[in-house]
Design a protein around this motif. Structure first.
Motif, PDB file in Angstrom:
ATOM      1  N   UNK A   1       3.369  -8.447   3.297  1.00  0.00           N
ATOM      2  CA  UNK A   1       4.210  -7.427   2.680  1.00  0.00           C
ATOM      3  C   UNK A   1       4.563  -6.396   3.736  1.00  0.00           C
ATOM      4  N   UNK A   2       5.846  -6.034   3.784  1.00  0.00           N
ATOM      5  CA  UNK A   2       6.288  -5.069   4.796  1.00  0.00           C
ATOM      6  C   UNK A   2       7.341  -4.154   4.192  1.00  0.00           C
ATOM      7  N   UNK A   3       7.115  -2.848   4.316  1.00  0.00           N
ATOM      8  CA  UNK A   3       8.030  -1.829   3.806  1.00  0.00           C
ATOM      9  C   UNK A   3       8.430  -2.097   2.357  1.00  0.00           C
ATOM     10  N   UNK A   4       7.405  -2.433   1.532  1.00  0.00           N
ATOM     11  CA  UNK A   4       7.627  -2.596   0.102  1.00  0.00           C
ATOM     12  C   UNK A   4       8.180  -3.938  -0.328  1.00  0.00           C
ATOM     13  N   UNK A   5       8.423  -4.842   0.590  1.00  0.00           N
ATOM     14  CA  UNK A   5       8.951  -6.165   0.254  1.00  0.00           C
ATOM     15  C   UNK A   5       7.914  -7.230   0.563  1.00  0.00           C
ATOM     16  N   UNK A   6       7.644  -8.109  -0.412  1.00  0.00           N
ATOM     17  CA  UNK A   6       6.669  -9.189  -0.220  1.00  0.00           C
ATOM     18  C   UNK A   6       7.391 -10.455   0.232  1.00  0.00           C
ATOM     19  N   UNK A   7       6.812 -11.100   1.238  1.00  0.00           N
ATOM     20  CA  UNK A   7       7.365 -12.335   1.776  1.00  0.00           C
ATOM     21  C   UNK A   7       6.325 -13.445   1.588  1.00  0.00           C
TER      22      UNK A   7
END
Length: 313
Positions: free
Chosen positions: A176-182
Motif C-alpha cells: 500500500x502506498x499513499x492510500x492506494x493498495x496494490x
C-alpha cells in the motif's frame, strides 16, 4: 565487487528505444497528416543545451555509423522545484557490432559533481546544474563521451498512461502506498495509480532497484499499449503527453538518421549494473563504488564505443 553483465533483456530495448522508434521512426505507418503531428511533437521535445563532450575527439557521423552514447534521465520534477534525477541510465549504441549496452548508475553513487567542486550523490548534479551538469558528471564518472540525452519527467507516467487508456502490470508483491493498495498479481492501473506504483521504494526489499523495475514495467506497458492497433485512435493524446514530458537534444532529423543507420543495433542488448558498498558519511547515505568496479564498467563501455581502454593503475 563486479557488475552483473551481459543479461540480454528485450524489455530494456522496448522501453528505451521503443519510446522513440515506435512513436517517431514508425511514423510512416500512419497517414501523411499523422507524420506531421509526429514531427511537431519531436520539435516540441527538442531542447538545446550548452553541451559538447570533452571526450569526443571527432564529431559523430550517423552516415559513418559512429558508435554513440545516450544518457537517459528520469526526473521527479514537480511545480516550483527542479527536482532530482531518480534514474540515470547510459546507453551505448554500436551499429557495427549490432548491439546496445546499458548501465544503470545508482542515484546514491558518491562522485565528483563537475562544476560544483564537491563530492556528492551523482543524482544531485541535476538539482545543482540541470542537464548540462548531469551530463558532465556522468561523463566524468564513467570516463566516456556522453553525446545525447533524453529526459523524462516521471510525472508523465500519469499523463501518458491515461492517454493510452491505462496499463496492465504483474505486481510481484502486495503493498500500500499513499492510500492506494496494490495487490499481488496482474493489475490494471490508471495514471494516478501508475505514478504511485512506480514511486514506492521503502517497502520494497530491493529498494531503488525494485522501484526501477516497476518504472520499467510501466514504461514497457505504455509502449506495448501505444504500439497496439486499438490505441492508434488516441495518437494525438499520446503525442501531446510525450511532447510535454520528454525533452532531448536530438532533433527530428537526427532521430530519423539514427533509425535509418543504427536499427541493426537492436539485435543484441546487454545490461550492466554498477555495484558498491553503502555507507553513511556525516549521517548521509552514499554508495561507494570501488575504483576497480568503475574502471571495469568504463572500459567495457569504451570498447563498445570503439574507444581506447584505460589501463588499471
Amino acid at each position: 565487487m563486479r557488475a552483473e553483465r551481459r543479461k540480454k533483456k528485450k524489455t530494456w530495448l522496448r522501453w528505451v528505444t521503443g519510446l522513440l522508434v515506435v512513436l517517431f521512426a514508425g511514423a510512416g505507418i500512419f497517414a501523411y497528416s499523422i507524420y506531421h503531428h509526429v514531427k511537431q511533437t519531436a520539435n516540441q521535445m527538442h531542447e538545446d543545451v550548452n553541451w559538447k563532450s570533452e571526450k569526443r575527439k571527432e564529431d559523430v557521423s550517423f552516415e559513418r555509423k559512429t558508435p554513440i552514447s545516450i544518457l537517459l534521465i528520469g526526473v521527479d520534477e514537480r511545480k516550483g522545484d527542479r527536482g532530482r534525477a531518480d534514474t540515470l541510465i547510459v546507453m551505448t549504441v554500436n551499429p557495427n557490432k549490432q548491439s546496445i549496452e546499458m548501465v544503470s548508475v545508482p542515484r546514491d553513487t558518491r562522485t565528483e559533481i563537475v562544476g560544483k567542486g564537491t563530492e556528492d550523490k551523482i543524482n544531485h548534479s541535476y538539482a545543482f546544474g540541470g542537464v548540462e551538469m548531469t551530463m558532465a558528471t556522468v561523463e566524468h564518472f564513467l570516463d566516456i563521451p556522453i553525446d545525447y540525452y533524453i529526459k523524462v519527467n516521471m510525472e508523465s507516467f500519469r499523463d501518458i498512461v491515461d492517454a493510452v487508456g491505462g496499463v496492465t502490470v504483474n505486481n510481484p508483491f502486495a503493498f500500500t502506498y499513499e492510500g492506494t493498495h496494490f495487490p499481488k498479481g496482474e493489475i490494471t492501473l490508471n495514471g494516478d495509480e501508475a505514478l504511485k506504483y512506480s514511486r514506492m521504494r521503502k517497502e520494497d526489499p530491493r529498494g531503488d532497484f525494485g522501484r526501477q523495475d516497476r518504472q520499467k514495467q510501466i514504461i514497457q506497458a505504455i509502449i506495448e499499449k501505444g504500439a497496439s492497433f486499438s490505441s492508434l485512435t488516441n495518437y494525438s493524446d499520446v503525442l501531446a503527453a510525450i511532447g510535454k514530458n520528454v525533452k532531448t537534444n536530438l532533433t527530428f532529423e537526427e532521430m530519423k538518421d539514427i533509425q535509418a543507420n543504427y536499427k541493426d543495433a537492436r539485435k543484441q542488448i546487454k545490461q550492466l549494473h554498477i555495484t558498491g558498498q553503502g555507507t553513511k558519511i556525516n549521517g548521509i547515505y552514499y554508495l561507494l563504488v570501488p575504483e576497480s568496479e568503475r574502471l571495469a564498467i568504463s572500459n567495457e563501455l569504451k570498447e563498445h564505443l570503439e574507444l581506447k581502454a584505460t589501463a588499471a593503475k
